[in-house]
Design a protein around this motif. Structure first.
Motif, mmCIF file in Angstrom:
data_model
loop_
_atom_site.group_PDB
_atom_site.id
_atom_site.type_symbol
_atom_site.label_atom_id
_atom_site.label_comp_id
_atom_site.label_asym_id
_atom_site.label_seq_id
_atom_site.Cartn_x
_atom_site.Cartn_y
_atom_site.Cartn_z
ATOM 1 N N ASN A 8 5.002 11.818 34.412
ATOM 2 C CA ASN A 8 4.756 11.139 33.139
ATOM 3 C C ASN A 8 5.907 10.233 32.718
ATOM 4 O O ASN A 8 6.019 9.867 31.554
ATOM 5 N N PHE A 9 6.765 9.882 33.694
ATOM 6 C CA PHE A 9 7.964 9.151 33.304
ATOM 7 C C PHE A 9 7.621 7.760 32.766
ATOM 8 O O PHE A 9 6.814 7.018 33.343
ATOM 9 N N ASN A 10 8.261 7.442 31.632
ATOM 10 C CA ASN A 10 8.174 6.112 31.047
ATOM 11 C C ASN A 10 9.505 5.857 30.362
ATOM 12 O O ASN A 10 9.906 6.587 29.455
ATOM 13 N N LEU B 118 9.014 10.381 24.896
ATOM 14 C CA LEU B 118 7.938 9.402 24.973
ATOM 15 C C LEU B 118 7.460 8.925 23.604
ATOM 16 O O LEU B 118 6.719 7.947 23.511
ATOM 17 N N GLU B 119 7.804 9.584 22.491
ATOM 18 C CA GLU B 119 7.381 9.157 21.169
ATOM 19 C C GLU B 119 8.431 8.210 20.567
ATOM 20 O O GLU B 119 9.532 8.075 21.090
ATOM 21 N N GLU B 120 8.040 7.585 19.412
ATOM 22 C CA GLU B 120 8.992 6.690 18.772
ATOM 23 C C GLU B 120 10.191 7.464 18.252
ATOM 24 O O GLU B 120 10.076 8.607 17.818
ATOM 25 N N ARG B 121 11.308 6.802 18.281
ATOM 26 C CA ARG B 121 12.533 7.446 17.848
ATOM 27 C C ARG B 121 12.569 7.483 16.322
ATOM 28 O O ARG B 121 12.472 6.448 15.688
ATOM 29 N N PRO B 122 12.731 8.681 15.716
ATOM 30 C CA PRO B 122 12.816 8.788 14.253
ATOM 31 C C PRO B 122 14.213 8.407 13.769
ATOM 32 O O PRO B 122 15.029 7.911 14.533
ATOM 33 N N ALA B 123 14.454 8.655 12.519
ATOM 34 C CA ALA B 123 15.782 8.391 11.963
ATOM 35 C C ALA B 123 16.819 9.211 12.719
ATOM 36 O O ALA B 123 16.510 10.277 13.247
ATOM 37 N N ALA B 124 18.065 8.716 12.758
ATOM 38 C CA ALA B 124 19.105 9.346 13.550
ATOM 39 C C ALA B 124 19.309 10.798 13.173
ATOM 40 O O ALA B 124 19.531 11.648 14.028
ATOM 41 N N ASP B 125 19.237 11.124 11.876
ATOM 42 C CA ASP B 125 19.490 12.495 11.458
ATOM 43 C C ASP B 125 18.320 13.419 11.734
ATOM 44 O O ASP B 125 18.393 14.626 11.540
#
Length: 553
Positions: free
Chosen positions: A115-117, A142-149
């Motif tokens: 499943n590499f992406n 694989l999901e969008e990156r949330p806020a850093a914290d």
């Protein structure tokens, strides 16, 4: 691995929590090696959910690292297969394994999960082998990156990826070392099996054979299984286990030199072999590599050559004895011919008849000289010439020989010089006949090949060990000399310098050969120095013994 993870491992020690570590069954990489449910949770009730979550995360990390380390146990797996299995194992150690993927980039190869992406939400770490960077590890969500914290990439996971990369580097080092070792072993095994010599690996303590090659089976006629049930003593001595066979085997195995012995094959045939042994350490024990080389063909060749040599020597002796006997028988009629020719010369003959009688006498004397040389040569070849040990005066022998050739030198107006050193004893013990024979030959040659000038005979003596004395005689002439390229052949049988000399001066070419052989029998030697057109000098030595003056009177 970070300090927090180390603390977690310490907190999970069985002796502290009275818990069990359950190993995942073979092939069950997806099951937990460490189960969080088996550990009681300490602390206040409000901390238990957080503590449980932390323990579960640490256990996932532990399971990931342990599964990676276990990949090295599968030696039959290629490096590519190992790295593909490793990359599939890596996501299970992350906080959100269901949305994690991984990729290993190694030099020109790439290994990744199904499943590499590649996303921006990722971490990476370099893979080092023996301190050199050979590739890298990437883990992506694989999901969008949330806020850093709020991100799942916690500090612990950044430490984890470094630990995984380090483990991968160790796995690659181990795999490469194993591959090198296996290739070396395969190469050695190939040489071991293809060797034309029988090779046995023998355990030093027990003398038990722990390995052997195919040639060992062929040489002994025993199967590999049978040989591995024997000891070296039985192979080398052909007997079953005994103190004698064990002692002999140890002498062979511990010898620094090659030796020869016979082994007994399964069919009871005795096989001569050459043995060589060397010691080495193997698996923590001392072993010997015993090499047996079949020398049956070599021994057979030696036997054939020995028999051929004996037959040739016997034939040579028989030939020499025959020639000696025939030559001896020829002397009797030749002496009669010479004698009657002399008597006929004294009779009342015409001038022509007297000339004929002289020719008969001269030819007979020449022929009997030839017979004497052949007789001497054949006696020496047949080892029948005996050397006497009687008192004689060396100076007197030299004088008599000089007087013998003086008529010829006087006819040519050649000056004959004698120089006897004062150190030459008056009486010595030796063989006067053979000593004089060598001098006669040397002086006759000097007279034959010298037309003018001088011939000098010099004698000296040198004390040796005990009663031994070495007589040194040199015969120098101012004759035609000998070319340098002919010096090596003048002592060979039936050799003359060239055809013209043979025709002009005659001779059989045996004189100098006989001189050298007699000189050797007298314990001395003969050699020559010569320069064409200036003459030659022959040096002759003979070993004699001191004698009391009374022995000569």
């Amino acid at each position: 691995m970070n300090l927090k993870l180390i603390d977690t491992i310490e907190s999970l020690r069985p002796e502290r929590h009275r818990t069990a570590w359950s190993a995942a069954p073979s092939g069950g990489a997806g099951r937990a090696i460490v189960d969080a449910a088996s550990f009681p949770h300490a602390g206040r009730p409000s901390e238990e959910p957080q503590r449980t979550a932390e323990l579960q995360e640490r256990i996932k990390e532990l399971n990931c690292l342990i599964r990676l380390s276990r990949l090295a146990e599968r030696h039959d797996r290629s490096q590519d297969d190992m790295l593909q299995a490793a990359v599939e194992t890596i996501p299970s150690g992350w906080k959100y394994p269901e949305i994690a993927c991984a990729r290993i980039i190694l030099e020109r190869e790439e290994f990744k999960t199904g499943n590499f992406n590649e996303t921006l939400w990722k971490q990476s770490s370099g893979i080092l082998v023996h301190g050199s960077l050979i590739g890298g590890l990437e883990v992506c969500y694989l999901e969008e990156r949330p806020a850093a914290d709020e991100g799942p990439f916690l500090k612990d996971e950044r430490n984890l990826i470094n630990a995984v990369a380090t483990e991968l580097g160790k796995l690659i080092e181990l795999k490469r070392a194993y591959n090198d070792l296996r290739q070396g072993e395969e190469k050695y095994r190939g040489l071991f099996e293809a060797n034309n010599d029988a090779i046995f690996i023998v355990e030093s303590d027990t003398l038990r054979i722990i390995d052997c090659n195919r040639q060992a089976e062929r040489l002994t006629g025993c199967s590999r299984a049978d040989l591995l049930s024997m000891d070296a003593g039985r192979i080398l001595s052909g007997r079953s286990e005994s103190l004698a066979s064990e002692d002999f085997a140890r002498r062979v195995l511990e010898s620094a030199k090659a030796t020869e012995c016979e082994i007994v094959a399964r069919d009871a045939a005795a096989i001569p072999v050459s043995t060589f042994a060397a010691s080495f350490a193997f698996g923590g024990r001392v072993c010997h590599q015993l090499i047996l080389r079949d020398i049956s063909a070599h021994k057979e060749t030696e036997r054939v050559l020995r028999e051929a040599k004996d037959a040739a020597e016997l034939a040579a002796r028989m030939k020499s004895e025959f020639v000696a006997n025939v030559s001896h028988e020829l002397r009797t009629p030749m002496n009669a011919i010479i004698g009657f020719a002399g008597m006929l010369s004294d009779a009342d003959l015409s001038e022509e008849q007297r000339e004929f009688a002289e020719i008969i006498k001269t030819s007979g004397e020449t022929l009997i000289t030839l017979i004497d040389e052949i007789l001497d040569f054949s006696q020496i070849e047949a080892s029948r010439m005996e050397i006497e040990n009687v008192p004689f005066d060396p100076a007197r022998i030299i004088h008599e020989v000089c007087e013998l050739i003086r008529p010829e030198t006087a006819r040519k107006h050649i000056e004959l010089i004698r120089d006897i050193g004062g150190e030459v004893p008056r009486i010595v013990l030796g063989d006067p006949a053979r000593f004089g024979q060598v001098l006669v030959n040397l002086l006759e040659n000097a007279s034959k090949f010298t037309e003018s000038g001088e011939i000098e005979v010099a004698a000296a003596a040198e004390n040796g060990r005990g009663e031994d004395i070495t007589l040194r005689v040199s015969v120098r002439d101012t004759g035609i000399g000998i070319p340098q390229d002919k010096l090596s052949i003048i002592f060979a049988p039936f050799q003359q310098i060239d055809g013209s000399n043979t025709r002009k001066h005659g001779g059989t070419g045996l004189g100098l050969t006989i001189c050298r052989q007699i000189a050797t029998l007298l314990g001395g030697e003969i050699r020559v120095e010569s320069e064409p057109g200036k003459g030659s000098t022959f040096h002759f030595t003979s070993r004699v013994r001191k004698a009391a003056q009374s022995e000569g009177t």
